[in-house]
Design an enzyme around this catalytic site. Structure first.
Site, PDB file in Angstrom:
ATOM      1  N   ASN A 206      28.159  66.978 -32.075  1.00 33.31           N
ATOM      2  CA  ASN A 206      27.228  67.595 -31.126  1.00 33.31           C
ATOM      3  C   ASN A 206      27.749  68.960 -30.727  1.00 33.31           C
ATOM      4  O   ASN A 206      28.941  69.220 -30.842  1.00 33.31           O
ATOM      5  CB  ASN A 206      27.187  66.763 -29.843  1.00 33.31           C
ATOM      6  CG  ASN A 206      26.319  65.543 -29.970  1.00 33.31           C
ATOM      7  OD1 ASN A 206      25.235  65.598 -30.501  1.00 33.31           O
ATOM      8  ND2 ASN A 206      26.826  64.431 -29.484  1.00 33.31           N
ATOM      9  N   ASP A 275      25.794  60.120 -31.133  1.00 35.47           N
ATOM     10  CA  ASP A 275      25.077  58.842 -31.060  1.00 35.47           C
ATOM     11  C   ASP A 275      25.133  58.064 -32.372  1.00 35.47           C
ATOM     12  O   ASP A 275      24.933  56.852 -32.379  1.00 35.47           O
ATOM     13  CB  ASP A 275      23.614  59.083 -30.682  1.00 35.47           C
ATOM     14  CG  ASP A 275      23.471  59.399 -29.199  1.00 35.47           C
ATOM     15  OD1 ASP A 275      24.283  58.888 -28.411  1.00 35.47           O
ATOM     16  OD2 ASP A 275      22.555  60.170 -28.842  1.00 35.47           O
ATOM     17  N   LYS A 332      17.958  56.435 -17.502  1.00 33.08           N
ATOM     18  CA  LYS A 332      19.365  56.240 -17.900  1.00 33.08           C
ATOM     19  C   LYS A 332      20.220  55.786 -16.715  1.00 33.08           C
ATOM     20  O   LYS A 332      21.136  54.978 -16.877  1.00 33.08           O
ATOM     21  CB  LYS A 332      19.937  57.537 -18.487  1.00 33.08           C
ATOM     22  CG  LYS A 332      19.473  57.796 -19.909  1.00 33.08           C
ATOM     23  CD  LYS A 332      20.018  59.072 -20.488  1.00 33.08           C
ATOM     24  CE  LYS A 332      19.295  59.385 -21.798  1.00 33.08           C
ATOM     25  NZ  LYS A 332      19.569  60.732 -22.295  1.00 33.08           N
ATOM     26  N   LYS A 336      21.981  52.260 -17.414  1.00 32.16           N
ATOM     27  CA  LYS A 336      23.432  52.249 -17.594  1.00 32.16           C
ATOM     28  C   LYS A 336      24.164  51.850 -16.301  1.00 32.16           C
ATOM     29  O   LYS A 336      25.387  51.932 -16.233  1.00 32.16           O
ATOM     30  CB  LYS A 336      23.919  53.605 -18.118  1.00 32.16           C
ATOM     31  CG  LYS A 336      23.274  54.003 -19.460  1.00 32.16           C
ATOM     32  CD  LYS A 336      24.008  55.121 -20.168  1.00 32.16           C
ATOM     33  CE  LYS A 336      23.207  55.595 -21.391  1.00 32.16           C
ATOM     34  NZ  LYS A 336      23.972  56.446 -22.301  1.00 32.16           N
TER      35      LYS A 336
HETATM   36  N1  CTP Z   1      27.146  58.400 -23.682  1.00 33.28           N
HETATM   37  C1  CTP Z   1      28.134  57.478 -23.981  1.00 33.28           C
HETATM   38  N2  CTP Z   1      28.229  56.964 -25.241  1.00 33.28           N
HETATM   39  C2  CTP Z   1      27.350  57.293 -26.207  1.00 33.28           C
HETATM   40  C3  CTP Z   1      26.323  58.242 -25.896  1.00 33.28           C
HETATM   41  C4  CTP Z   1      26.247  58.764 -24.627  1.00 33.28           C
HETATM   42  O1  CTP Z   1      28.939  57.152 -23.113  1.00 33.28           O
HETATM   43  N3  CTP Z   1      27.464  56.782 -27.404  1.00 33.28           N
HETATM   44  C5  CTP Z   1      27.052  58.957 -22.318  1.00 33.28           C
HETATM   45  C6  CTP Z   1      27.157  60.468 -22.230  1.00 33.28           C
HETATM   46  O2  CTP Z   1      28.503  60.892 -22.030  1.00 33.28           O
HETATM   47  C7  CTP Z   1      26.291  60.787 -21.017  1.00 33.28           C
HETATM   48  C8  CTP Z   1      25.245  59.683 -21.000  1.00 33.28           C
HETATM   49  O3  CTP Z   1      25.785  58.640 -21.816  1.00 33.28           O
HETATM   50  O4  CTP Z   1      27.008  60.698 -19.801  1.00 33.28           O
HETATM   51  C9  CTP Z   1      23.908  60.077 -21.544  1.00 33.28           C
HETATM   52  O5  CTP Z   1      24.041  60.676 -22.794  1.00 33.28           O
HETATM   53  P1  CTP Z   1      22.789  61.259 -23.591  1.00 33.28           P
HETATM   54  O6  CTP Z   1      23.254  61.740 -24.928  1.00 33.28           O
HETATM   55  O7  CTP Z   1      22.002  62.189 -22.709  1.00 33.28           O
HETATM   56  O8  CTP Z   1      21.861  60.006 -23.745  1.00 33.28           O
HETATM   57  P2  CTP Z   1      21.921  58.767 -24.653  1.00 33.28           P
HETATM   58  O9  CTP Z   1      22.239  57.607 -23.761  1.00 33.28           O
HETATM   59  O10 CTP Z   1      22.793  58.981 -25.838  1.00 33.28           O
HETATM   60  O11 CTP Z   1      20.377  58.655 -25.083  1.00 33.28           O
HETATM   61  P3  CTP Z   1      19.469  59.674 -25.976  1.00 33.28           P
HETATM   62  O12 CTP Z   1      20.406  60.459 -26.846  1.00 33.28           O
HETATM   63  O13 CTP Z   1      18.584  58.761 -26.712  1.00 33.28           O
HETATM   64  O14 CTP Z   1      18.741  60.524 -24.985  1.00 33.28           O
END
Ligand code: CTP
Length: 389
Positions: A206, A275, A332, A336
């Site tokens: 990312n 992700d 979220k 979470k």
């Molecule tokens: N996060 C995490 N572990 C992952 C992905 C995300 O702990 N594998 C955490 C990130 O550090 C952030 C939060 O979850 O604090 C949200 O991350 P974000 O990328 O915005 O969302 P996702 O939960 O990954 O959902 P999406 O990408 O589908 O929006």
């Protein structure tokens, strides 16, 4: 950005070659809006002239009592924080003994708030048992010694004794001037991007500089917290005086976070965790040729796992959303099991400024700041309120 607007900072500069670095520090402090006054010793003037410090600080340099017979009292009363940088082993030893033979050492005797001393010397001089004993005395009295760094010294020797970098000195001043609502709190913070490897040199990742996470870590330290950072890949400079552990993949980050989770009072997941990761990783560099199809699987959601495991910890997440920012971030927060989520639009990535929403179960606040450090101050203030309630 006027983090130090009108704050009264007294800088003592003693006679050492590192005095030229203090000129940079004074410039940096003025840029942050501080009111800076400088005291020099007679020997300082052999290294850096008064005019340099006067131009940079915008104030007359004080060296003796010729202009004010009560200069030591007036300067001591005026200062909110007093830093001596560089401090020669001669001056630090005199301070340890309570000697007041110059305006600088006499002002130290008349001063009773936070005193920071940043020594600089040749390694052998610094290691001298008399100097070490005096340093110990100063520490025991609550004087903060900003440890010198290792490196090439002006005497062409390699070793310990180099004056702390101006960035570190500035950070200690910010620390000294900040209230400490997070004293005794342990904060675990993740930042930067993880990399999910396709082969030894290629990866899925990312965009993330780590600047926001590192800014939060700096501010948390100023507020008195004990901070541990678990960082993926970053381009922003690491925060001074902070324990930073490096990890590569989402799974590495998960393990490192889980190991520390039980000890933390607050966990801030700012990392841009990838992700998806390749289903298979080649241990050799893949040769090119024809079409390459990558099969990806989801990485573990670290924050969701923490949400399930949490007991007394305060959990803070981040959400980057290109549409329906508030709605998706709120989802979220719930999903979470978070106490707070910071929702940002994608344009904040790599930008100097920062904006978004700070969301809790009871409502949200919109914010916009010129810099990430100002956002970090705002966010950490709200987090400290959560720890107090
Ligand atoms: N996060 C995490 N572990 C992952 C992905 C995300 O702990 N594998 C955490 C990130 O550090 C952030 C939060 O979850 O604090 C949200 O991350 P974000 O990328 O915005 O969302 P996702 O939960 O990954 O959902 P999406 O990408 O589908 O929006």
């Amino acid at each position: 950005m006027h983090l130090l607007k009108n704050r009264r900072i007294l800088i003592g500069v003693t006679g050492g070659i590192a005095a030229y670095k203090t000129a940079q520090l004074i410039r940096d402090l003025r840029k942050l809006g501080a009111d800076v006054r400088v005291i020099v010793t007679p020997f300082t003037r052999s290294f850096v002239g008064d005019m340099t410090f006067e131009t940079l600080s915008g104030n007359r340099v004080s060296a003796d009592w010729s202009e004010d017979p009560l200069a030591h009292i007036n300067l001591a009363r005026w200062a909110e924080v007093f830093l001596i940088a560089p401090c020669t082993v001669n001056t630090l030893s005199k301070i340890a003994l309570g000697i007041g033979d110059t305006l600088l050492t006499t002002t130290v005797l008349a001063y009773d708030r936070t005193l920071l001393i940043a020594p600089a010397a040749n390694t052998v001089m610094f290691r001298n048992p008399a100097v070490q004993e005096n340093l110990r005395k100063l520490r025991e009295r609550g004087i903060l010694i900003i440890e010198p760094e290792r490196g090439l010294l002006a005497c062409e020797e390699e070793g310990e004794g180099r004056l702390a970098d101006p960035e570190r000195l500035k950070d200690w001043i910010l620390w000294a001037l900040h209230p400490k609502p997070l004293e005794g709190k342990r904060i675990l913070l993740t930042c930067g991007a993880t990399r999910e490897y396709i082969d030894p040199v290629r990866f899925v990742s990312n965009e993330s500089s780590g600047e926001m996470g590192f800014s939060l870590a700096r501010v948390a330290r100023w507020m008195g917290a004990q901070v541990k950072v678990i960082a993926g890949f970053t381009t922003a400079p690491e925060p001074p005086e902070t324990d930073v552990v490096r990890v590569k993949t989402a799974e590495d980050m998960r393990r490192a976070v889980l190991e520390e989770f039980g000890n933390a009072d607050v966990v801030i997941m700012n990392a841009a965790v990838a992700d998806y990761r390749p289903l298979r990783t080649s241990d050799r560099k893949i040769k090119k040729g024809g079409k390459l199809i990558l099969e990806l699987e989801q990485t573990p959601d670290i924050l969701a796992e923490l949400g399930r495991k949490k007991k007394t910890q305060i959990l803070v997440g981040f959400a980057l959303e290109s549409e329906e920012l508030l709605k998706n971030a709120r989802k979220k927060l719930k999903l979470k099991n978070l106490d707070m989520i910071v929702a940002n639009p994608p344009e904040v990535m790599g930008a100097g400024h920062h904006k978004g929403y700070l969301i809790t179960a009871s409502g949200f606040e919109e914010f916009a700041f010129e810099s990430k450090i100002e956002s970090a101050l705002f966010i950490m203030n709200r987090i400290s309120k959560l720890t107090a309630s």
